[in-house]
Structure formats: C-alpha cells, structure tokens
Write a protein that holds these residues in place. Structure first.
Motif, short mmCIF file in Angstrom:
data_model
loop_
_atom_site.label_atom_id
_atom_site.label_comp_id
_atom_site.label_asym_id
_atom_site.label_seq_id
_atom_site.Cartn_x
_atom_site.Cartn_y
_atom_site.Cartn_z
N GLN A 1 0.83 -1.20 0.00
CA GLN A 1 0.00 0.00 0.00
C GLN A 1 0.87 1.26 0.00
O GLN A 1 0.63 2.20 -0.76
CB GLN A 1 -0.86 0.01 1.26
CG GLN A 1 -2.34 -0.05 1.00
CD GLN A 1 -3.09 -0.18 2.30
OE1 GLN A 1 -2.70 0.35 3.33
NE2 GLN A 1 -4.18 -0.92 2.28
N PHE B 1 2.31 2.00 -3.28
CA PHE B 1 1.31 2.60 -4.17
C PHE B 1 1.12 4.08 -3.88
O PHE B 1 1.01 4.90 -4.79
CB PHE B 1 -0.03 1.87 -4.06
CG PHE B 1 -0.14 0.73 -5.02
CD1 PHE B 1 -0.12 0.96 -6.39
CD2 PHE B 1 -0.24 -0.58 -4.56
CE1 PHE B 1 -0.21 -0.09 -7.28
CE2 PHE B 1 -0.31 -1.63 -5.44
CZ PHE B 1 -0.30 -1.39 -6.81
N VAL B 2 1.07 4.41 -2.60
CA VAL B 2 0.89 5.81 -2.23
C VAL B 2 2.05 6.66 -2.78
O VAL B 2 1.84 7.71 -3.37
CB VAL B 2 0.80 5.98 -0.70
CG1 VAL B 2 0.84 7.44 -0.32
CG2 VAL B 2 -0.47 5.35 -0.20
N GLY C 1 1.72 7.07 -6.37
CA GLY C 1 0.66 8.05 -6.58
C GLY C 1 1.17 9.47 -6.44
O GLY C 1 0.91 10.34 -7.27
N VAL C 2 1.93 9.70 -5.39
CA VAL C 2 2.45 11.05 -5.14
C VAL C 2 3.40 11.49 -6.26
O VAL C 2 3.33 12.64 -6.73
CB VAL C 2 3.18 11.11 -3.78
CG1 VAL C 2 3.94 12.41 -3.63
CG2 VAL C 2 2.18 10.95 -2.67
N ILE D 1 1.33 12.41 -9.26
CA ILE D 1 0.65 13.69 -9.10
C ILE D 1 1.65 14.86 -9.21
O ILE D 1 1.38 15.85 -9.86
CB ILE D 1 -0.12 13.74 -7.77
CG1 ILE D 1 -1.27 12.74 -7.82
CG2 ILE D 1 -0.67 15.13 -7.51
CD1 ILE D 1 -1.94 12.51 -6.50
N GLY E 1 1.97 14.29 9.59
CA GLY E 1 1.74 14.92 8.29
C GLY E 1 1.22 16.34 8.43
O GLY E 1 1.69 17.24 7.75
N ALA F 1 6.66 13.46 1.46
CA ALA F 1 5.71 12.37 1.25
C ALA F 1 6.29 11.04 1.71
O ALA F 1 5.65 10.27 2.41
CB ALA F 1 5.30 12.29 -0.21
N PHE G 1 6.54 10.91 5.44
CA PHE G 1 5.22 10.77 6.03
C PHE G 1 4.68 9.36 5.88
O PHE G 1 4.20 8.75 6.85
CB PHE G 1 4.28 11.78 5.35
CG PHE G 1 2.87 11.72 5.82
CD1 PHE G 1 2.57 11.93 7.14
CD2 PHE G 1 1.85 11.45 4.93
CE1 PHE G 1 1.26 11.88 7.59
CE2 PHE G 1 0.54 11.40 5.36
CZ PHE G 1 0.25 11.62 6.69
N VAL G 2 4.81 8.81 4.68
CA VAL G 2 4.29 7.47 4.43
C VAL G 2 5.06 6.43 5.25
O VAL G 2 4.45 5.53 5.86
CB VAL G 2 4.37 7.14 2.92
CG1 VAL G 2 4.07 5.67 2.67
CG2 VAL G 2 3.40 8.00 2.15
N ASN H 1 3.91 6.66 8.84
CA ASN H 1 2.58 6.08 9.00
C ASN H 1 2.64 4.57 9.03
O ASN H 1 1.96 3.92 9.81
CB ASN H 1 1.69 6.52 7.85
CG ASN H 1 0.77 7.62 8.27
OD1 ASN H 1 0.57 7.83 9.46
ND2 ASN H 1 0.21 8.32 7.31
#
Lengths: 325, 311
Positions: free
Chosen positions: A11, A14-15, A18-19, A22, A259, A301, A304-305, A308
C-alpha cells in the motif's frame, strides 16, 4: 502478522507512486515546463537546448519513467538557485525540521493526554469546560497567527524567549560530536520552545478532545466498574485500566499528526526563521525553484508514508484485532 | 479532520417522511440553538462576516487598495489634527485602511471556503454513493484513490499545484475543493452501504426506478445529515488552509486583500511594534473559523444526541 506487513508495505509503495505521478502531473499542468527553468530573456535556441537537456522534448510516459528512475536512484534534479543536487540541499535542512517536529510531537502528547484525562475525570465541571473551550480556540487558530502573537507578546513584549534562530542538536549528533550536542541542549530548548508550541498547538487541542471522548467511552464500560468494585485505587483504574484502552485512537492519530505538522512547519519555520525544510520550501516557492519544491514535496511524502507505516505496524503489534482482520 | 459520525440515519429517515415532522424538527433545532447560547453567538459572527463578504464594497470606509503616503502606519483610533478618527483600525505600511482591507478580505475567505466545500462535497458524495451502491471494482478503485490522497498532507500538494498554475481564486478553490472529497466519500459510502439493503430502497427498485433516481432521490436525502455536520467543520478547515496558502503568497493575486496575506505583510512590522497589523486579521480568521466549528459541534449533538460532548 507478515501478511499484514506485506499488505501495508505494498500500500505504501502505491501511495508513493501516486504522489510521484501527481507531482509529475502538477509540473506539466502549466504547459511546457521548460519555461520554468530558463530566464525570461532566453532566446529560442537556449529554450530548445534546455528543453532537450531536461528531456522535456520526449513523450510524456517516457519522461515519467526517467523521472521515476531518477527518484529510485535518489536523483531529484538540480536546484535552480543553489546549483547543486536538490537532495543535498534537502539533506542539509532536514535535521532542523526533524528536531522541531520531534519536540512538537512530544509536546503534543505530554500536554494533550493529561489535559484530556483531567477533562474526562472532571466532566461537566468548570475545569472540563475551561479545557474544552481552550481546545476549541486552539483548533480555530491559524498556527502562523499564534506564532506571530507569541513573537509579539512573549518574545518582544516580555523578552523571555528568542524570536528567531536555531541551535542545532541533531546535526552535531549526526556528525558524531555527542558532547557538543549535549552542551547545546539548554540553549536549543530556548530557541525551539516557541516554534514547537506553535506547531503543536493544533494537535494539542485536537488530541485533548480525542483523549477526553475516548476516556469517557472507556470509563463507562463494565470492566471499569468491576475494577472499582474490587477496590482498586482510582489512580490504578484510570491509568492501568482506562488509559490503556483509551490510548489506541490516539496512537492512530499520531501517525497522521506528523503529516499535519509537516505542513505546519512550512509556515512556522518561515515565521521563526528556523533553518529547516519548511523555510527552504517557502524560499523556493518565492524564487520559483520548481525542482527544489518538487523534491521537497516528494521527501515529505516519503517520510510521512514511512512514519505512517511504522505507526501502523506498532499499532498492529499492540492490537491483535487489526492484523487479523 | 473530524471523526466520522455514524448511525444518525434512523432519525433522519423518519423525519424525511412528512413535511409537518420536518417543521417540528426545525422548531426543535431553533429551540436547541437558543438554549445552547454559543451557537447563537457563532451565527451572529457569521452573519457579520457574511454581510461583509456580500456587501463589503458598499460599506467599507475606503478603497482597500488606495495608498495614502501621508497616513502610513497610523495606529488604531489615531486622532488627526482636526480631532477626527480617520482610521478606526489603523493603516498599514502603504497607508491602506486596515478596516477596509479586513472587510474586503472576508469575501475571499467566505467564497473560497464555501465554494471549495461545495465542490469537494458534491464530488465526494457522488463518488461515495457510487462506491457504496455498486461495490466491487468501482468501490475498490475509488477507495484506493482516497487512501492515496489521505495518506498525504494535502497542503504540500496544493503548494506544488499553485506554484505551477499561478495564483488565482479559481485555482485556489479547485485545489482546496479536490482536497476535501475524501472525507465526504468515505462517509457517503459507509452510509450508502447501510441504506442500500433497507426495504424502502428495495421498494423503489421494485417500482422500476432508474439507478440515478435511487441514488440521488431515494438514498441521498437519507444520508445528508452526517454530511452536513462534516461540511460545517470542513468550511472551518478550508478557511484555515486558504489563510495559510495566502500567507505563503500562493493564494490570490497580491492586489486582492486577504486575511492571510495581511498577516504575511504584518511580519515586517512586528519588530517595530505595529501590533494592530497582526492582531486584527488573525482575530477575523479565528472568529470565523471558531464560529463554523461551534456550529458543527452543535449540529452534531443535535442530529445525534448519543455523541453529545458537553456534560
């Protein structure tokens, strides 16, 4: 447990993908990004040359792949203002931000948990009302305004604390100079106090409310009544029984908290002239140093990820229900 | 963010049934509002801010951008040679009237706050309805995208988009709006899943209604209550984000007065002790945000007494 770890790892990957997608899209949304990298008086040839050099003449998917490949190798481009790799610039500023955030998180926990418990235990009294009113205000205040007010009243008015600057602790520690780091601590604490409180204030307010409602819920349950009925001291009931259970939502929040704090440091560091990533980003914004802004966002990012992920794994160890579901 | 409130649908379902019941609810809401006191103050503050946002230009004492070199950095209530108070809240470094700038600034905060919440709310609610109703891969896809966005501090992405797109009210609204959809989508999805198996949905389905009718006319009215609560808190947090972005110089063009922008300018005057430049815009932001938060709190308690937070 391992399937859970594997799933969360996947996961997170993937995040991060994704970042990067973007941030890649953002960079290309304003049209041909070449113009962000050349001066306003550049000639057509210069523009074409820069375009070819940066690879902006290639098809978009190919550009993304080379962008992603650079990321994997730790190459996030070159800063337009510093003329050095953005990764190096960020590495220089990271320890100061980490210091600020760590102090802010500690502050947030150490202040909000006792306040929340106190409010829950004194439910309906003036103490509860006072704490909750304060928390409501804290959640409604822009952190940068709080910072400005502290500078105005505590820094300038009373002259108790320095209003800008930074004494490093983490930086000498990382360089192996443990003694310097320890010697710096008292002075560093004076400098970090106001910025850290500014960053933490929103979290203190929100967590105090969260701890209160979570405590109230647990305190109403049967096992608390049982614990009291068998004659346990009130302190043991509150800390040993109630808090242990009320903890969980707070732990989840902490991961996300980091975050929010990271976004908060961008403005707070600017106000207190704290030489960290936040002020770096702010200056990079003003100087339109897009590669640096982008690299910083990606670094934020990933940090942070990862944090988390760490919090979730700790949480899963604490609470078997999570990893089994 | 605010935590998801669930299980308030039963009351809403019953109330949606009859108009007279609805009127009764309105009366109950009004009475509870007056009893709670704080929400009344919040509504009053919001009414003032709303008026300033809507009709600011007609009662602001001056043009907020007119510079008066002779009247720079006047403190509040300063008396001029004729013994008159020209600038109630003082002037800034360019001699612009602070009060007028505050009044004009309300417009940006209110417009951006409301518009972003409307955009995010509609987007999120529709996606949440679709995800919850259809389930399967659509659900998976939408919720994974939501996870990605939730796993990332959005202000950072907003910074990146705005620096590339440039300042502008619309850019600001769109970016902030997109930042909000996840909260609504998650709640709308959860509520839709709870509603979709209920008999009244089956009944409408059996009557041969189209899917869009079922989604928007049958299910939507019954899941609106928790979404309104979220929206109220959400306006508060969007206004804070807007202020932060304006403070960083990423909001609207510098000629448009905003509360966040005023605070950014006030920093240069702090050492010289020009406190009024820093205090008034901050108070304006806080009063507005606080009011939305108080209203959200009250609304949540009102719609679901089980979640009562006070006493």
């Amino acid at each position: 447990m391992w399937t859970y770890v594997g799933r969360r790892l996947l996961q997170s990957v993937f995040v991060i993908i994704g970042v990067t997608v973007i941030s890649f899209v953002a960079l290309h949304m304003g049209g041909d990004p070449t113009y962000l990298f050349v001066s306003e008086r550049a000639t057509a040839e210069e523009i074409a040359e820069t375009r070819a050099k940066l690879g902006f003449d290639k098809p978009l998917p190919e550009q993304y792949l080379s962008f992603a490949a650079g990321l994997v190798k730790g190459d996030l481009g070159t800063s337009l203002t510093y003329k050095t790799p953005t990764v190096d610039v960020i590495a220089q500023h990271f320890p100061a931000t980490l210091e600020l955030t760590i102090v802010a998180i500690l502050l947030a926990i150490l202040v909000s948990v006792p306040l929340g418990i106190l409010a829950a235990l004194k439910r309906g009294t003036a103490i509860d009302g006072g704490i909750m009113t304060l928390a409501m205000f804290g959640q409604s205040m822009p952190s940068f305004w709080l910072g400005i007010m502290m500078i105005l009243f505590i820094g300038l008015g009373l002259g108790w604390l320095p209003i800008s600057g930074h004494v490093p602790v983490l930086d000498p520690l990382l360089r192996g100079e443990v003694l310097t780091a320890i010697r710096n601590i008292p002075e560093a604490a004076r400098y970090v106090a106001m910025p850290a409180l500014t960053v933490a204030f929103f979290s203190i307010s929100r967590n105090a409310r969260l701890v209160r409602s979570s405590m109230l819920e647990v305190l109403g349950q049967d096992f608390i009544r049982t614990a009291r009925a068998k004659g346990l001291a009130e302190g043991d009931v509150v800390v040993g029984h109630a808090l242990r259970n009320a903890w969980l939502p707070v732990v989840t929040m902490l991961g996300l908290e980091f975050g929010f704090m990271l976004s908060g440091v961008v403005v707070v560091e600017t106000i207190f002239s704290w030489p960290g990533l936040g002020r770096l980003v702010f200056n990079a914004i003003n100087q339109r140093d897009i590669p640096l802004v982008q690299a910083a966002v990606v670094v934020f990012a990933v940090t942070f990820v990862s944090l988390n992920l760490l919090v979730d794994l700790i949480y899963a160890r604490l609470d078997p229900r999570i990893r089994l579901s | 963010m605010t935590d998801a409130s669930t299980g308030m649908t039963t009351a809403a379902t019953a109330e949606a049934a009859e108009p007279s019941a609805r009127r009764r609810t309105a009366r109950r809401a009004w009475r509870s509002l007056l009893r709670a006191r704080w929400p009344v103050l919040a509504m009053l503050i919001l009414a003032i801010v709303g008026l300033a946002a809507a009709f600011g230009p007609s009662f602001a004492p001056r043009d907020p951008n007119r510079q008066a070199i002779m009247a720079r950095l006047k403190p509040p209530m300063a008396v001029d040679r004729q013994g008159k108070v020209d600038y109630v809240l003082g002037t800034d470094a360019l001699g612009r009237d602070v009060l007028s700038r505050l009044i004009y600034g309300a417009r940006i905060s209110v417009v951006v706050g409301l518009a972003a919440v409307v955009i995010g709310g509609i987007l999120g609610t529709v996606l949440g309805l679709v995800a919850g109703y259809f389930g399967g891969w659509i659900d998976d896809l939408i919720m994974r995208i939501a996870d990605i966005q939730l796993a990332f501090p959005f202000v950072l992405l907003a910074i990146m988009f705005l620096i590339v797109l440039g300042p502008g009210v619309w850019n600001l609204i769109i970016i902030l709006g997109i930042g909000q959809w996840v909260t609504y989508a998650r709640i709308a999805r959860g509520q839709t899943i709870a509603q979709r198996e209920k008999e009244y949905v089956d009944a409408v389905k059996a009557l041969g209604a189209r899917t869009s009718t079922i989604l928007f006319q049958t299910i939507l009215p019954n899941i609106l209550a928790p979404l309104t609560v979220i929206a109220s808190f959400n306006v508060a947090s969007v206004i804070l984000s807007e202020a932060a972005l304006s403070f960083l110089g990423l909001g609207v063009p510098p000629t448009v007065p905003t509360w966040g922008g005023m605070l950014a300018e006030s920093r240069d005057q702090l050492l010289a002790g020009r406190w009024w430049l820093a205090i008034f815009p901050g108070v304006a932001i806080m009063a507005t945000v606080l009011s939305f938060n108080i209203l959200g709190d009250w609304l949540r308690d009102f719609l679901d007494p089980r979640l009562q937070t006070t006493g």
